[in-house]
Design a protein around this motif. Structure first.
Motif, PDB file in Angstrom:
ATOM      1  N   MET A   1       0.820  -1.205   0.000  1.00  0.00           N
ATOM      2  CA  MET A   1       0.000   0.000   0.000  1.00  0.00           C
ATOM      3  C   MET A   1       0.862   1.267   0.000  1.00  0.00           C
ATOM      4  N   LYS A   2       2.038   1.212   0.629  1.00  0.00           N
ATOM      5  CA  LYS A   2       2.944   2.371   0.596  1.00  0.00           C
ATOM      6  C   LYS A   2       3.369   2.674  -0.838  1.00  0.00           C
ATOM      7  N   HIS A   3       3.685   1.622  -1.610  1.00  0.00           N
ATOM      8  CA  HIS A   3       4.099   1.827  -2.998  1.00  0.00           C
ATOM      9  C   HIS A   3       2.948   2.340  -3.849  1.00  0.00           C
ATOM     10  N   LEU A   4       1.753   1.825  -3.621  1.00  0.00           N
ATOM     11  CA  LEU A   4       0.599   2.297  -4.389  1.00  0.00           C
ATOM     12  C   LEU A   4       0.285   3.762  -4.045  1.00  0.00           C
ATOM     13  N   LYS A   5       0.435   4.122  -2.788  1.00  0.00           N
ATOM     14  CA  LYS A   5       0.215   5.523  -2.398  1.00  0.00           C
ATOM     15  C   LYS A   5       1.270   6.437  -3.024  1.00  0.00           C
ATOM     16  N   GLU A   6       2.514   5.939  -3.107  1.00  0.00           N
ATOM     17  CA  GLU A   6       3.568   6.740  -3.733  1.00  0.00           C
ATOM     18  C   GLU A   6       3.270   6.950  -5.217  1.00  0.00           C
ATOM     19  N   SER A   7       2.733   5.927  -5.858  1.00  0.00           N
ATOM     20  CA  SER A   7       2.360   6.051  -7.267  1.00  0.00           C
ATOM     21  C   SER A   7       1.282   7.120  -7.437  1.00  0.00           C
ATOM     22  N   LEU A   8       0.302   7.119  -6.528  1.00  0.00           N
ATOM     23  CA  LEU A   8      -0.764   8.118  -6.596  1.00  0.00           C
ATOM     24  C   LEU A   8      -0.265   9.507  -6.208  1.00  0.00           C
ATOM     25  N   ARG A   9       0.719   9.562  -5.338  1.00  0.00           N
ATOM     26  CA  ARG A   9       1.294  10.870  -5.000  1.00  0.00           C
ATOM     27  C   ARG A   9       1.968  11.491  -6.224  1.00  0.00           C
ATOM     28  N   LEU A  10       2.665  10.640  -6.979  1.00  0.00           N
ATOM     29  CA  LEU A  10       3.346  11.130  -8.180  1.00  0.00           C
ATOM     30  C   LEU A  10       2.348  11.494  -9.273  1.00  0.00           C
ATOM     31  N   ASP A  11       1.239  10.753  -9.341  1.00  0.00           N
ATOM     32  CA  ASP A  11       0.219  11.011 -10.365  1.00  0.00           C
ATOM     33  C   ASP A  11      -1.151  10.633  -9.798  1.00  0.00           C
ATOM     34  N   PRO A  12      -1.853  11.565  -9.189  1.00  0.00           N
ATOM     35  CA  PRO A  12      -3.149  11.260  -8.563  1.00  0.00           C
ATOM     36  C   PRO A  12      -4.183  10.696  -9.529  1.00  0.00           C
ATOM     37  N   ASP A  13      -4.015  10.914 -10.818  1.00  0.00           N
ATOM     38  CA  ASP A  13      -4.988  10.447 -11.804  1.00  0.00           C
ATOM     39  C   ASP A  13      -4.583   9.133 -12.461  1.00  0.00           C
ATOM     40  N   HIS A  14      -3.571   8.472 -11.947  1.00  0.00           N
ATOM     41  CA  HIS A  14      -3.091   7.232 -12.546  1.00  0.00           C
ATOM     42  C   HIS A  14      -4.127   6.125 -12.326  1.00  0.00           C
TER      43      HIS A  14
END
Length: 611
Positions: free
Chosen positions: A351-364
């Protein structure tokens, strides 16, 4: 390529210099890239690498075999000692004292022909060449000497490039560009060094500068295409090569590179289509072919997604981490790695990695979908485990079912196996043995070596009176991991139950209950003996006589066991006649040695090797 011997200053230490001469290029070994062999010889790291590569080349080996010569392993160029990969280390690690002596060899500036009068230690040459305050005292920027000095710096950069010292080569090319900023080849050379350092963006920038200075600079277009492919921008690479073909028509190398890039684009498109159709094995094959042509993130992450789809999370984690290390802001890599971590049941890190992905691109979209699914699946799995710990197994079954539905995980993933096995254990506690066996079978099909599923399955089989099947299941697991102590204990218990099921029922033979007293047993024995004594069946058929003899013998065995308190207790615990006799003998031997003994094993009986 090492440091030129002509630029080493004559001194009383000529013997030391000779010791540090590379026997391949015949120059002084490179200070920062010096290899030391197990046979105590030193070489330039690049020279030795090329030498060993040539010696170990498969074509060379095949040619030797074709001429009746045994292929030999790579050998030391000085003493012919066979060298394996772990027989070579850096001089700094192998002999720090020798490395310091090498660094103190006195040399002059390799660009002394340009008028630089600097002299110093070999260890200081790189810092000197890139320091405008010591090298020519700043005159390397003067218009009248800039071009010649820049060319000399470029040559030094080339020497570092050939020695695989790419960072130092970049510094020297940068100095050459500062001295003569209008030369396309300087940018092109630096671009090649950037590419070897994994800096594709910097490489592309330098290639564009080189092409702007010289529109006919073919190497610039080639390196730009490679850099764009490494950045996963294959469309831009194709366009770059199309423009190059117009500006430099008839160049074979451009045509070959264009064909390679078109093939790569085809691989990436086909791989994406296979992933969309959930044909993960085919997708993996396609992306593997693409990775043979380039190490771009698109191909690497495509292979990682295919591995995840097949439930093989470990390689997906390695591939995605490889991309993250090269591109720390790659949104797709964090999403793929987060998914794989969750499928490994490591929801915290996932979940930390998925949150980091969304932090970098909230619309991913991929990260959004995975975040929702994995959050629900992780919460349901936790609820199931908490319910099981509270012995609320009905709720546990429902929660594990919710986890499976929410995750929508690949059949072969660790998350699927874990959820099925834990649900099977909850079914077992509810005495829903058929459901437990069905879930265990599915968990084992998901992960063939998932041990908890085997343990639950064996217990369910024992509880349904199928000890032989339980034993066979555990034997299969033991074949995979013979040293596992937990599996061995479960196997011993199943084997014990097999023997227990095969024992004669002495209570039934005597016709008494399991709580009968010794006098009652003896009385029943006498009555049954009258019934089955062979003399009473002497006039019967052969089958009747055989049956009477067998039953009469069984009565004797039954009385032998039931008339002895220790033997009867062991029998009640599940031991067969052979194991009972062995334990009795062991107790006698222990008593004879003064060890007390006499105990019949109690509840720990199935730990014996006789179970």
């Amino acid at each position: 390529m090492g440091f030129p011997l002509a630029d080493v200053l004559a001194s009383e230490d000529s013997g030391v210099v000779e010791e540090f001469q590379c026997k391949i290029c015949q120059d002084l070994v490179e200070y920062t890239k010096c290899s030391h062999t197990i046979c105590a010889h030193v070489f330039c790291a690049g020279c030795l690498h090329d030498w060993l590569a040539r010696c170990g080349d498969q074509d060379v080996q095949n040619d030797a075999a074709a001429h009746g010569v045994n292929p030999n392993p790579p050998r030391c160029p000085t003493c012919n000692t066979p060298l394996a990969s772990d027989d070579v280390s850096t001089l700094k690690d192998a002999s720090p004292l020798a490395w310091r002596l090498l660094g103190r060899v006195r040399v002059r500036c390799p660009l002394h022909a340009s008028g630089c009068a600097w002299r110093g230690d070999l260890s200081e040459v790189s810092s000197h060449l890139t320091n405008s305050g010591t090298h020519l005292a700043g005159r390397d920027y003067a218009p009248e000497s800039g071009k010649a000095n820049a060319e000399a710096l470029k040559d030094q950069g080339n020497a570092k490039f050939q020695a695989r010292q790419y960072q130092e080569a970049i510094q020297l090319y940068s100095k050459a560009i500062s001295a003569a900023p209008g030369v396309a080849s300087y940018y092109g050379n630096r671009a090649a060094a950037w590419l070897h350092c994994g800096a594709a963006k910097e490489c592309a920038d330098d290639c564009r500068r080189a092409i702007a200075l010289d529109p006919g600079y073919v190497k610039g277009y080639l390196r730009l295409a490679k850099a764009l492919c490494e950045q996963s921008d294959v469309a831009a690479a194709e366009e770059s090569l199309r423009v190059a073909s117009l500006k430099c028509p008839g160049k074979k190398e451009l045509e070959e590179e264009h064909a390679r890039v078109r093939a790569l684009a085809g691989y990436l498109a086909s791989g994406a289509d296979a992933l969309a159709r959930e044909e993960y094995a085919l997708a993996l094959e396609i992306y593997a072919a693409a990775m043979g042509a380039t190490q771009c993130a698109a191909a690497t992450l495509g292979a990682a997604r295919a591995e995840t789809g097949l439930g093989r999370c470990d390689r997906a984690l390695r591939l995605s981490l490889q991309v993250i290390r090269a591109e720390p802001s790659n949104v797709h890599a964090y999403a793929v790695r987060g998914h794989a971590l969750c499928l490994k049941t490591d929801f915290d890190q996932g979940m930390k990695h998925l949150k980091e992905s969304l932090r970098l691109d909230p619309d991913h979209r991929e990260a959004q979908s995975l975040h929702r699914r994995m959050k629900r699946a992780g919460a349901a799995l936790d609820r199931g485990r908490q319910a099981a710990a509270k012995r609320d197994f009905t709720t546990a079954v429902e929660s594990f079912t919710d986890a499976l539905a929410a995750a929508d995980a690949p059949v072969s993933s660790p998350l699927t196996a874990a959820s099925l096995a834990e649900r099977a254990n909850a079914h077992l506690r509810l005495k829903a043995y058929d459901d437990a066996l069905r879930d265990c079978g599915a968990a084992i099909e998901s992960q063939e070596d998932y041990k908890p599923a085997y343990y639950t399955m064996s217990t369910a089989l024992l509880n349904t009176g199928r000890p032989t099947e339980a034993k066979e299941v555990l034997e299969k697991l033991l074949e995979m991991d013979p040293a596992d102590e937990t599996t061995r204990r479960h196997h011993e218990k199943a084997a014990f139950e097999v023997k227990k099921a095969a024992r004669p029922d002495y209570y039934a033979i005597l016709g008494v209950s399991s709580v009968a007293s010794v006098p009652e047993i003896k009385q029943a024995y006498k009555q049954r003996c009258m019934e089955w004594h062979p003399d009473r069946h002497a006039s019967g058929t052969e089958e009747e006589r055989a049956a009477a003899e067998k039953n009469f013998k069984s009565l004797g065995e039954a009385l032998e066991i039931m008339d002895d308190q220790m033997k009867r207790q062991l029998y009640d615990e599940g031991y067969d006649k052979e194991a009972i006799n062995e334990r009795v003998e062991a107790a006698k031997r222990a008593a004879h040695r003064g060890g007390g003994g006499g105990g019949c094993g109690g509840g720990g009986g199935c730990g014996s090797g006789h179970c």
